[in-house]
Write a protein that holds these residues in place. Structure first.
Motif, PDB file in Angstrom:
ATOM      1  N   THR A  94       6.550  20.229  -2.403  1.00 12.27           N
ATOM      2  CA  THR A  94       5.460  19.771  -1.531  1.00 12.27           C
ATOM      3  C   THR A  94       5.962  19.131  -0.254  1.00 12.27           C
ATOM      4  O   THR A  94       5.282  19.159   0.775  1.00 12.27           O
ATOM      5  CB  THR A  94       4.576  18.758  -2.272  1.00 12.27           C
ATOM      6  OG1 THR A  94       5.360  17.598  -2.599  1.00 12.27           O
ATOM      7  CG2 THR A  94       4.030  19.365  -3.555  1.00 12.27           C
ATOM      8  N   GLY A  95       7.140  18.524  -0.298  1.00 13.64           N
ATOM      9  CA  GLY A  95       7.668  17.836   0.885  1.00 13.64           C
ATOM     10  C   GLY A  95       6.995  16.504   1.156  1.00 13.64           C
ATOM     11  O   GLY A  95       7.226  15.891   2.211  1.00 13.64           O
ATOM     12  N   VAL A  96       6.156  16.028   0.229  1.00 15.62           N
ATOM     13  CA  VAL A  96       5.438  14.771   0.427  1.00 15.62           C
ATOM     14  C   VAL A  96       6.407  13.594   0.320  1.00 15.62           C
ATOM     15  O   VAL A  96       7.252  13.544  -0.583  1.00 15.62           O
ATOM     16  CB  VAL A  96       4.295  14.618  -0.596  1.00 15.62           C
ATOM     17  CG1 VAL A  96       3.677  13.220  -0.514  1.00 15.62           C
ATOM     18  CG2 VAL A  96       3.236  15.679  -0.357  1.00 15.62           C
ATOM     19  N   VAL A  97       6.277  12.662   1.270  1.00 17.26           N
ATOM     20  CA  VAL A  97       7.072  11.439   1.273  1.00 17.26           C
ATOM     21  C   VAL A  97       6.132  10.270   1.013  1.00 17.26           C
ATOM     22  O   VAL A  97       5.097  10.139   1.669  1.00 17.26           O
ATOM     23  CB  VAL A  97       7.798  11.243   2.622  1.00 17.26           C
ATOM     24  CG1 VAL A  97       8.487   9.888   2.674  1.00 17.26           C
ATOM     25  CG2 VAL A  97       8.802  12.358   2.849  1.00 17.26           C
ATOM     26  N   VAL A  98       6.491   9.434   0.059  1.00 17.02           N
ATOM     27  CA  VAL A  98       5.688   8.249  -0.244  1.00 17.02           C
ATOM     28  C   VAL A  98       6.332   7.049   0.432  1.00 17.02           C
ATOM     29  O   VAL A  98       7.519   6.769   0.235  1.00 17.02           O
ATOM     30  CB  VAL A  98       5.578   8.010  -1.758  1.00 17.02           C
ATOM     31  CG1 VAL A  98       4.787   6.724  -2.042  1.00 17.02           C
ATOM     32  CG2 VAL A  98       4.902   9.203  -2.432  1.00 17.02           C
ATOM     33  N   VAL A  99       5.531   6.360   1.256  1.00 16.01           N
ATOM     34  CA  VAL A  99       6.011   5.191   1.982  1.00 16.01           C
ATOM     35  C   VAL A  99       5.251   3.965   1.495  1.00 16.01           C
ATOM     36  O   VAL A  99       4.017   3.947   1.518  1.00 16.01           O
ATOM     37  CB  VAL A  99       5.808   5.360   3.505  1.00 16.01           C
ATOM     38  CG1 VAL A  99       6.403   4.176   4.255  1.00 16.01           C
ATOM     39  CG2 VAL A  99       6.423   6.668   3.986  1.00 16.01           C
ATOM     40  N   VAL A 130       0.850  -1.190   0.000  1.00 19.00           N
ATOM     41  CA  VAL A 130       0.000   0.000   0.000  1.00 19.00           C
ATOM     42  C   VAL A 130       0.890   1.247   0.000  1.00 19.00           C
ATOM     43  O   VAL A 130       1.654   1.460   0.945  1.00 19.00           O
ATOM     44  CB  VAL A 130      -0.928   0.032   1.227  1.00 19.00           C
ATOM     45  CG1 VAL A 130      -1.817   1.271   1.195  1.00 19.00           C
ATOM     46  CG2 VAL A 130      -1.773  -1.238   1.299  1.00 19.00           C
ATOM     47  N   PRO A 131       0.844   2.075  -1.037  1.00 14.36           N
ATOM     48  CA  PRO A 131       1.611   3.327  -1.021  1.00 14.36           C
ATOM     49  C   PRO A 131       0.869   4.398  -0.231  1.00 14.36           C
ATOM     50  O   PRO A 131      -0.334   4.609  -0.415  1.00 14.36           O
ATOM     51  CB  PRO A 131       1.711   3.696  -2.501  1.00 14.36           C
ATOM     52  CG  PRO A 131       0.491   3.081  -3.111  1.00 14.36           C
ATOM     53  CD  PRO A 131       0.165   1.850  -2.319  1.00 14.36           C
ATOM     54  N   ILE A 132       1.588   5.063   0.650  1.00 13.83           N
ATOM     55  CA  ILE A 132       0.983   6.074   1.522  1.00 13.83           C
ATOM     56  C   ILE A 132       1.758   7.375   1.358  1.00 13.83           C
ATOM     57  O   ILE A 132       2.975   7.418   1.573  1.00 13.83           O
ATOM     58  CB  ILE A 132       1.023   5.631   2.998  1.00 13.83           C
ATOM     59  CG1 ILE A 132       0.298   4.292   3.155  1.00 13.83           C
ATOM     60  CG2 ILE A 132       0.403   6.682   3.900  1.00 13.83           C
ATOM     61  CD1 ILE A 132       0.466   3.678   4.533  1.00 13.83           C
ATOM     62  N   GLY A 133       1.068   8.449   0.986  1.00  9.20           N
ATOM     63  CA  GLY A 133       1.697   9.755   0.870  1.00  9.20           C
ATOM     64  C   GLY A 133       1.566  10.524   2.174  1.00  9.20           C
ATOM     65  O   GLY A 133       0.467  10.689   2.702  1.00  9.20           O
ATOM     66  N   LEU A 134       2.690  10.961   2.705  1.00  8.98           N
ATOM     67  CA  LEU A 134       2.705  11.699   3.968  1.00  8.98           C
ATOM     68  C   LEU A 134       3.183  13.126   3.719  1.00  8.98           C
ATOM     69  O   LEU A 134       4.199  13.333   3.049  1.00  8.98           O
ATOM     70  CB  LEU A 134       3.620  11.018   4.988  1.00  8.98           C
ATOM     71  CG  LEU A 134       3.276   9.576   5.389  1.00  8.98           C
ATOM     72  CD1 LEU A 134       4.343   9.022   6.315  1.00  8.98           C
ATOM     73  CD2 LEU A 134       1.913   9.538   6.067  1.00  8.98           C
ATOM     74  N   LEU A 181      -5.966   8.326   6.995  1.00  9.79           N
ATOM     75  CA  LEU A 181      -4.954   7.385   7.483  1.00  9.79           C
ATOM     76  C   LEU A 181      -3.763   8.131   8.045  1.00  9.79           C
ATOM     77  O   LEU A 181      -3.313   9.120   7.470  1.00  9.79           O
ATOM     78  CB  LEU A 181      -4.516   6.450   6.353  1.00  9.79           C
ATOM     79  CG  LEU A 181      -3.482   5.367   6.718  1.00  9.79           C
ATOM     80  CD1 LEU A 181      -3.733   4.108   5.885  1.00  9.79           C
ATOM     81  CD2 LEU A 181      -2.063   5.876   6.452  1.00  9.79           C
ATOM     82  N   ARG A 182      -3.258   7.659   9.159  1.00  6.31           N
ATOM     83  CA  ARG A 182      -2.013   8.167   9.744  1.00  6.31           C
ATOM     84  C   ARG A 182      -1.084   6.997  10.010  1.00  6.31           C
ATOM     85  O   ARG A 182      -1.540   5.886  10.304  1.00  6.31           O
ATOM     86  CB  ARG A 182      -2.274   8.943  11.046  1.00  6.31           C
ATOM     87  CG  ARG A 182      -3.105  10.197  10.850  1.00  6.31           C
ATOM     88  CD  ARG A 182      -2.341  11.242  10.047  1.00  6.31           C
ATOM     89  NE  ARG A 182      -3.123  12.464   9.910  1.00  6.31           N
ATOM     90  CZ  ARG A 182      -3.967  12.718   8.902  1.00  6.31           C
ATOM     91  NH1 ARG A 182      -4.151  11.796   7.954  1.00  6.31           N
ATOM     92  NH2 ARG A 182      -4.627  13.845   8.830  1.00  6.31           N
ATOM     93  N   LEU A 183       0.187   7.244   9.917  1.00  3.56           N
ATOM     94  CA  LEU A 183       1.193   6.200  10.112  1.00  3.56           C
ATOM     95  C   LEU A 183       1.878   6.413  11.452  1.00  3.56           C
ATOM     96  O   LEU A 183       2.344   7.519  11.758  1.00  3.56           O
ATOM     97  CB  LEU A 183       2.211   6.227   8.968  1.00  3.56           C
ATOM     98  CG  LEU A 183       3.278   5.141   8.955  1.00  3.56           C
ATOM     99  CD1 LEU A 183       3.591   4.740   7.515  1.00  3.56           C
ATOM    100  CD2 LEU A 183       4.551   5.638   9.639  1.00  3.56           C
ATOM    101  N   VAL A 184       1.941   5.348  12.259  1.00  4.07           N
ATOM    102  CA  VAL A 184       2.569   5.407  13.577  1.00  4.07           C
ATOM    103  C   VAL A 184       3.644   4.334  13.648  1.00  4.07           C
ATOM    104  O   VAL A 184       3.409   3.179  13.262  1.00  4.07           O
ATOM    105  CB  VAL A 184       1.528   5.174  14.695  1.00  4.07           C
ATOM    106  CG1 VAL A 184       2.213   5.190  16.062  1.00  4.07           C
ATOM    107  CG2 VAL A 184       0.430   6.221  14.628  1.00  4.07           C
TER     108      VAL A 184
END
Length: 233
Positions: A197-202, A139-143, A223-226
């Motif tokens: 943008t500073g967006v990081v894709v995890v 799952v790709p998540i943009g932060l 969604l938030r990543l912890v």
């Protein structure tokens, strides 16, 4: 009126000489008594110094052929011969590196971490396993910049994907009655922050049953990543 010194002469006109000094004895130099212990210590120091220099020369002269990285390799990418090279280095015994003779054994394996040109390849940096295992989904998540943890995200880091209320949802000011829904995951790869943008894709691996749910949370921006604590902490 000048005065002249009278010289007495012996018969025959040969002048008489004054008293003649006898031979001068050289000054007596007392012989220094050498201590056997000091001599032995001096010899030992000389021998030890010579041995140290010999060991240093041997270490400097002894070089090991190792495998090096010659171009960028992304996490999970299969290594090819074009990605790798060889170099001769003075290698400290505590440094773990793939020997040049073992180059063929790492070709075809996957990079467990991002590899940079000019670095030596360590055995722990390659793996046979797929980064996304059977029964998992990616799952790709943009932060956004403010959502990225200060702790660097590295492959293998365990995380929790947390479902939070959508922005603008009704807020009563009370604590939620139920704990937020979470999904366990594992970091596979984290990109650098995008310029502007500073967006990081995890990329996060989750159980196959949880993949669609996590993707829906990402789409709804709920969604938030912890980060989980490391194992054993």
């Amino acid at each position: 009126m000048s005065k002249t010194k009278e010289r007495t002469a012996a018969p025959g006109g040969v002048p008489l000489q004054g008293p003649v000094a006898g031979p001068v004895a050289p000054p007596r130099v007392s012989a220094r008594r050498r201590r056997p212990g000091m001599i032995a210590l001096s010899l030992a120091l000389v021998v030890a110094g010579g041995a140290g220099v010999a060991v240093l020369l041997l270490q400097v002269g002894h070089r090991t052929q190792v495998v090096t990285v010659v171009r960028d390799v992304q996490v999970g990418q299969v290594l090819t011969e074009q990605d790798l090279g060889k170099a001769s280095v003075a290698l400290d015994p505590v440094v773990k590196a793939v020997r040049a003779d073992d180059l063929d054994s790492v070709v075809g394996k996957r990079a467990a971490v991002g590899l940079k040109p000019g670095s030596m390849l360590a055995p722990s940096q390659v793996t046979k396993a797929f980064l996304v295992k059977a029964g998992e989904q990616l799952v790709p998540i943009g932060l956004k910049a403010e959502q990225v943890p200060a702790t660097a995200l590295v492959p293998g880091q365990k995380v929790q994907l947390v479902h939070v209320p959508a922005q603008g949802a009704t807020d009563t000011g009370k604590a939620p009655e139920n704990a937020p829904q979470t999904i366990a995951g594992r970091v596979v790869k984290a990109s650098k922050s995008a310029p502007g943008t500073g967006v990081v894709v995890v990329d996060v691996a989750t159980a196959a049953d949880d993949g669609p749910t996590a993707a829906a949370w990402v789409s709804a921006s709920t969604l938030r990543l912890v980060l989980d604590a490391p194992d054993g902490s």
